[in-house]
Design an enzyme around this catalytic site. Structure first.
Site, mmCIF file in Angstrom:
data_model
loop_
_atom_site.group_PDB
_atom_site.id
_atom_site.type_symbol
_atom_site.label_atom_id
_atom_site.label_comp_id
_atom_site.label_asym_id
_atom_site.label_seq_id
_atom_site.Cartn_x
_atom_site.Cartn_y
_atom_site.Cartn_z
ATOM 1 N N SER A 10 0.768 -1.444 -0.104
ATOM 2 C CA SER A 10 -0.416 -0.027 -0.090
ATOM 3 C C SER A 10 1.164 1.280 0.185
ATOM 4 O O SER A 10 1.306 1.370 0.984
ATOM 5 C CB SER A 10 -0.615 -0.315 1.496
ATOM 6 O OG SER A 10 -1.498 0.844 1.284
ATOM 7 N N HIS A 35 -1.391 -1.658 -3.822
ATOM 8 C CA HIS A 35 -2.800 -1.273 -3.083
ATOM 9 C C HIS A 35 -3.151 0.470 -3.302
ATOM 10 O O HIS A 35 -1.991 0.950 -2.552
ATOM 11 C CB HIS A 35 -2.511 -1.906 -2.362
ATOM 12 C CG HIS A 35 -4.003 -1.872 -0.701
ATOM 13 N ND1 HIS A 35 -5.283 -2.279 -1.195
ATOM 14 C CD2 HIS A 35 -4.047 -1.193 -0.315
ATOM 15 C CE1 HIS A 35 -6.040 -2.335 -0.021
ATOM 16 N NE2 HIS A 35 -5.378 -1.115 0.051
ATOM 17 N N ASP A 37 -4.976 3.197 -1.188
ATOM 18 C CA ASP A 37 -5.751 3.600 -0.560
ATOM 19 C C ASP A 37 -6.845 4.943 -0.779
ATOM 20 O O ASP A 37 -5.819 5.789 0.107
ATOM 21 C CB ASP A 37 -5.782 3.616 1.244
ATOM 22 C CG ASP A 37 -5.177 2.241 1.574
ATOM 23 O OD1 ASP A 37 -6.441 1.534 1.081
ATOM 24 O OD2 ASP A 37 -3.987 2.063 1.930
ATOM 25 N N MET A 39 -9.220 7.998 0.563
ATOM 26 C CA MET A 39 -9.836 7.805 1.950
ATOM 27 C C MET A 39 -10.046 9.241 1.820
ATOM 28 O O MET A 39 -9.402 10.458 1.624
ATOM 29 C CB MET A 39 -9.167 8.051 3.400
ATOM 30 C CG MET A 39 -8.290 7.091 3.423
ATOM 31 S SD MET A 39 -7.295 6.846 4.976
ATOM 32 C CE MET A 39 -5.770 5.462 5.232
ATOM 33 N N HIS A 68 -8.608 0.832 -2.736
ATOM 34 C CA HIS A 68 -9.647 0.323 -1.924
ATOM 35 C C HIS A 68 -10.128 2.046 -1.703
ATOM 36 O O HIS A 68 -9.784 2.823 -0.925
ATOM 37 C CB HIS A 68 -8.932 -0.051 -0.485
ATOM 38 C CG HIS A 68 -9.383 -0.252 0.497
ATOM 39 N ND1 HIS A 68 -8.807 -0.162 1.815
ATOM 40 C CD2 HIS A 68 -10.366 -0.466 0.852
ATOM 41 C CE1 HIS A 68 -9.199 -0.383 2.704
ATOM 42 N NE2 HIS A 68 -11.089 -0.417 2.512
ATOM 43 N N MET A 70 -12.330 3.533 0.691
ATOM 44 C CA MET A 70 -12.273 4.203 1.570
ATOM 45 C C MET A 70 -13.738 5.335 1.626
ATOM 46 O O MET A 70 -13.096 6.705 2.168
ATOM 47 C CB MET A 70 -12.260 4.715 3.200
ATOM 48 C CG MET A 70 -11.184 2.564 3.274
ATOM 49 S SD MET A 70 -9.747 2.341 3.679
ATOM 50 C CE MET A 70 -9.063 2.889 2.836
ATOM 51 N N MET A 139 -11.126 -6.192 6.648
ATOM 52 C CA MET A 139 -10.093 -5.184 7.672
ATOM 53 C C MET A 139 -9.757 -5.706 9.099
ATOM 54 O O MET A 139 -10.272 -6.332 9.495
ATOM 55 C CB MET A 139 -10.703 -4.174 7.217
ATOM 56 C CG MET A 139 -11.080 -3.240 6.344
ATOM 57 S SD MET A 139 -9.913 -1.748 5.635
ATOM 58 C CE MET A 139 -8.702 -1.800 7.076
ATOM 59 N N GLY A 144 -8.329 4.006 8.130
ATOM 60 C CA GLY A 144 -8.600 5.561 8.555
ATOM 61 C C GLY A 144 -6.284 5.717 8.449
ATOM 62 O O GLY A 144 -6.645 6.912 7.406
ATOM 63 N N PHE A 145 -5.664 4.848 8.970
ATOM 64 C CA PHE A 145 -4.889 4.895 8.767
ATOM 65 C C PHE A 145 -3.488 3.790 8.903
ATOM 66 O O PHE A 145 -4.140 2.503 9.498
ATOM 67 C CB PHE A 145 -4.126 5.093 10.314
ATOM 68 C CG PHE A 145 -4.764 6.842 10.555
ATOM 69 C CD1 PHE A 145 -4.941 7.916 10.283
ATOM 70 C CD2 PHE A 145 -6.451 6.395 11.672
ATOM 71 C CE1 PHE A 145 -5.530 8.691 11.274
ATOM 72 C CE2 PHE A 145 -7.169 7.488 12.038
ATOM 73 C CZ PHE A 145 -6.809 8.989 11.589
ATOM 74 N N GLY A 146 -2.787 3.932 8.367
ATOM 75 C CA GLY A 146 -1.762 3.033 8.556
ATOM 76 C C GLY A 146 -0.787 2.749 9.573
ATOM 77 O O GLY A 146 -0.981 3.639 10.469
ATOM 78 N N GLY A 147 0.128 1.608 9.564
ATOM 79 C CA GLY A 147 0.853 1.618 11.155
ATOM 80 C C GLY A 147 -0.012 0.824 12.073
ATOM 81 O O GLY A 147 0.965 0.802 12.856
ATOM 82 N N ASP A 177 -6.066 -6.793 4.959
ATOM 83 C CA ASP A 177 -5.631 -6.232 5.119
ATOM 84 C C ASP A 177 -5.378 -5.144 6.348
ATOM 85 O O ASP A 177 -7.029 -4.352 6.899
ATOM 86 C CB ASP A 177 -6.411 -4.933 4.175
ATOM 87 C CG ASP A 177 -6.254 -3.324 4.034
ATOM 88 O OD1 ASP A 177 -4.491 -3.089 4.319
ATOM 89 O OD2 ASP A 177 -6.721 -2.320 3.330
ATOM 90 N N GLY A 179 -2.438 -4.146 9.037
ATOM 91 C CA GLY A 179 -1.424 -4.833 10.227
ATOM 92 C C GLY A 179 -0.821 -6.017 10.688
ATOM 93 O O GLY A 179 -0.083 -6.852 10.710
ATOM 94 N N GLY A 199 1.163 -2.666 4.386
ATOM 95 C CA GLY A 199 1.720 -0.503 3.867
ATOM 96 C C GLY A 199 2.589 -0.398 4.736
ATOM 97 O O GLY A 199 4.014 -0.099 4.832
ATOM 98 N N SER A 200 2.885 0.032 6.142
ATOM 99 C CA SER A 200 4.204 0.594 6.978
ATOM 100 C C SER A 200 4.993 -0.420 6.874
ATOM 101 O O SER A 200 6.597 -0.062 6.982
ATOM 102 C CB SER A 200 3.050 0.463 8.884
ATOM 103 O OG SER A 200 2.521 -0.343 8.573
HETATM 104 O O1 LIG Z 1 -6.575 0.575 3.860
HETATM 105 C C1 LIG Z 1 -5.952 0.630 4.766
HETATM 106 C C2 LIG Z 1 -5.636 1.250 6.033
HETATM 107 O O2 LIG Z 1 -7.068 2.102 5.924
HETATM 108 C C3 LIG Z 1 -4.442 0.083 4.284
HETATM 109 O O3 LIG Z 1 -4.219 -0.829 3.168
HETATM 110 C C4 LIG Z 1 -3.277 -0.650 5.440
HETATM 111 O O4 LIG Z 1 -3.902 0.011 7.096
HETATM 112 C C5 LIG Z 1 -2.084 -0.964 5.422
HETATM 113 O O5 LIG Z 1 -1.474 0.096 5.626
HETATM 114 P P1 LIG Z 1 -0.970 -1.139 7.297
HETATM 115 O O6 LIG Z 1 0.232 -2.164 6.451
HETATM 116 O O7 LIG Z 1 0.595 0.179 7.845
HETATM 117 O O8 LIG Z 1 -1.924 -1.989 8.661
HETATM 118 FE FE LIG Z 2 -6.352 -0.904 2.480
#
Ligand SMILES: O=C(CO)[C@H](O)[C@H](O)COP(=O)(O)O
Ligand SMILES: [Fe+2]
Length: 209
Positions: A10, A35, A37, A39, A68, A70, A139, A144-147, A177, A179, A199-200
């Site tokens: 992502s 990927h 995202d 938002m 994706h 959102m 999910m 809403g957020f990565g990490g 998707d 963590g 992502g992170s």
């Molecule tokens: O849809 C997402 C957040 O809403 C991201 O795709 C997802 O969180 C990827 O990031 P990470 O791997 O850091 O969790």
């Molecule tokens: Fe996503």
């Protein structure tokens, strides 16, 4: 690396001032899809990319775009994402009552249709759509957020979806998707995930590629 899943990094966790470089990095590391995202600051409390950014990225790689959404009211603007170059277009069941119609419209445009569910939504809410969709994005964090940290109980939904697929001969693939990192990857894979979004972890070197 020989892997038995589709790796979908992502760009949410990439350096936004160098997204073109991020695509190259994904290619070099063996990513299969990109990927993206989207938002809207309404369905989720964060704002990211819109169609113009996706269209610009489309010129920089031939990897499939796994978009994706959102967003609230995805049916209102889904066609702009198709025009921008989405290959898979995934929207949230929590955001769209008329999901059959939107899935048909995505298919009419010649793209793959995905449906996603947040951690508090059960698999039963997708029952009517299971024969229709190409991808189900589970999910494993609140969007809403990565990490964020993967919520392990969400992986039960992956197991449930894979069982339903087998029993009914459905054709969807299941994506996880949120963590996923070197510590949680095995649990996502053993639950049966076909696609891994990361992502992170991917952009910080905490993913086994
Ligand atoms: O849809 C997402 C957040 O809403 C991201 O795709 C997802 O969180 C990827 O990031 P990470 O791997 O850091 O969790
Ligand atoms: Fe996503």
């Amino acid at each position: 690396m020989n892997k038995e899943y589709i790796l979908a990094p992502s760009v949410l966790s990439a350096d936004f001032s160098a997204l073109g470089d991020a695509l190259q990095f994904i290619e070099q590391k063996g990513g299969d899809w990109v990927h993206i995202d989207v938002m809207d600051g309404h369905f989720v409390p964060n704002l990211t990319f819109g169609p113009p950014v996706i269209a610009a990225l489309r010129k920089r790689t031939s990897l499939p775009f796994d978009v994706h959404l959102m967003t609230s009211n995805p049916a209102e603007h889904f066609d702009s994402y198709i025009e921008a170059g989405a290959d898979y277009l995934t929207f949230h069941i929590e955001a769209e009552i008329h999901a059959h119609r939107l899935i048909s419209r995505i298919h009419e445009a010649g793209r793959k249709a995905g449906i996603s569910l947040v951690p508090s939504t059960p698999v039963s809410s997708l029952k009517e759509l299971l024969p229709l969709v190409d991808l189900i994005l589970v999910m494993t964090v609140d969007p809403g957020f990565g990490g964020q940290s993967l919520i392990p109980s969400c992986l039960e939904k992956v197991r449930e979806l894979k069982k339903l697929k087998q029993e009914n001969d459905f054709s969807y693939i299941v994506s996880v998707d949120g963590g996923v990192n070197s510590r949680t990857l095995d649990s996502a894979l053993s639950a049966g995930s076909d696609v891994i979004v990361t992502g992170s972890a991917f952009f910080s070197g905490n993913f086994p590629v």
